[in-house]
Design an enzyme around this catalytic site. Structure first.
Site, short mmCIF file in Angstrom:
data_model
loop_
_atom_site.label_atom_id
_atom_site.label_comp_id
_atom_site.label_asym_id
_atom_site.label_seq_id
_atom_site.Cartn_x
_atom_site.Cartn_y
_atom_site.Cartn_z
N LYS A 1 8.31 -59.15 60.59
CA LYS A 1 9.34 -57.53 59.60
C LYS A 1 9.74 -56.34 60.62
CE LYS A 1 7.65 -57.13 55.65
NZ LYS A 1 5.95 -56.42 55.38
O1 LIG Z 1 6.44 -50.50 48.10
P1 LIG Z 1 5.60 -50.92 48.13
O2 LIG Z 1 4.79 -51.69 47.41
O3 LIG Z 1 4.37 -49.82 49.48
O4 LIG Z 1 6.03 -52.50 48.97
C1 LIG Z 1 6.52 -52.35 50.11
C2 LIG Z 1 7.03 -53.60 50.37
O5 LIG Z 1 7.73 -53.81 52.00
C3 LIG Z 1 7.18 -55.30 52.30
O6 LIG Z 1 7.10 -54.31 53.28
C4 LIG Z 1 8.18 -56.06 53.13
O7 LIG Z 1 8.48 -56.80 52.74
C5 LIG Z 1 6.34 -55.95 51.73
O8 LIG Z 1 4.58 -55.96 51.99
C6 LIG Z 1 5.32 -54.41 50.47
O9 LIG Z 1 6.03 -55.58 49.06
#
Ligand SMILES: O=P(O)(O)OC[C@H]1O[C@](O)(CO)[C@@H](O)[C@@H]1O
Length: 226
Positions: free
Chosen positions: A85
């Site tokens: 990522k």
């Molecule tokens: O707004 P939140 O719930 O912190 O989520 C951020 C999102 O971004 C990510 O990092 C993208 O994959 C997820 O792991 C997560 O769902």
């Protein structure tokens, strides 16, 4: 639409794998912090449990050169079905271009706009991850933005898929399923809300009670046939 688990707690992951049709796990640095354990050991444990399923791990470096270095190390350690990522800023885009030439799986993350998603796709990302709920919280529409991203990718015939992230309720997920968004990653809490309808339990209870009234000693077909 396929579903991923957005959690690093191994007990939660095991529980959700046991009940739900899921195909992997996404993590980010905040999720690992929340898990309150050694992050490397946690990821090792997750990889061992989910075997060859998708595992998404976020890099922490700020500049392209170090992002590439970190990505190579993570890929080497966690295997080929690991998605690195990478935040979708300028350094991130530069790193994505480089890593794509090495056949690394990439999830372009921290996406708040269709422009970011489009650029990440051109750079070679396998997935783009729009933050649905966080976009909502900015006063825009996270679901609409995600659909717009999907349309842009389709019209431009790229291989990049949408991995929708940051959900706070099941309706956000369902709306995107209606549009055929490839994959959504949901927290343990959101999974818990998918099937929480008392009407379902009541209907099942009524069926069982009716059937039991036929013969009080035989509750299921196993009692008749087993
Ligand atoms: O707004 P939140 O719930 O912190 O989520 C951020 C999102 O971004 C990510 O990092 C993208 O994959 C997820 O792991 C997560 O769902």
């Amino acid at each position: 639409m396929h579903l991923l688990i957005d959690d690093a707690n191994i007990e939660n992951i095991k529980y959700l794998y046991n009940y739900y049709p899921v195909c992997g796990v996404t993590t980010n640095p905040s999720i690992l912090f929340k898990n309150n354990k050694n992050p490397l050991e946690t990821l090792e444990e997750i990889r061992e449990f989910i075997r060859e399923d998708e595992l998404h791990i976020q890099v922490l470096s700020d500049d392209a050169e170090n992002i590439v270095k970190e990505a190579r190390i993570l890929k080497e350690k966690f295997g080929s079905n690991t998605f690195i990522k990478i935040p979708t800023n300028k350094e991130g885009l530069k790193a994505i271009k480089k890593l794509k030439s090495e056949q690394t799986n990439i999830t372009a993350t921290a996406i708040y706009s269709p422009t970011q998603a489009f650029l990440a796709s051109l750079a070679g990302a396998d997935y783009v991850a729009p933050y649905v709920n966080r976009i909502d919280n900015l006063g825009y529409d996270g679901v609409e933005t995600t659909i717009k991203i999907q349309n842009i990718l389709e019209k431009n015939q790229t291989d990049t898929k949408v991995l929708a992230a940051s959900f706070k309720n099941t309706n956000q997920v369902l709306k995107l399923a209606e549009y055929g968004i490839s994959i959504a990653t949901c927290s343990y809490e959101v999974f818990g809300k998918f099937i929480e309808d008392n009407n379902v339990n009541k209907a099942v209870e009524d069926f069982v009670n009716d059937f039991k009234a036929i013969d009080k000693d035989r509750r299921t077909w196993t009692d008749y046939l087993g």
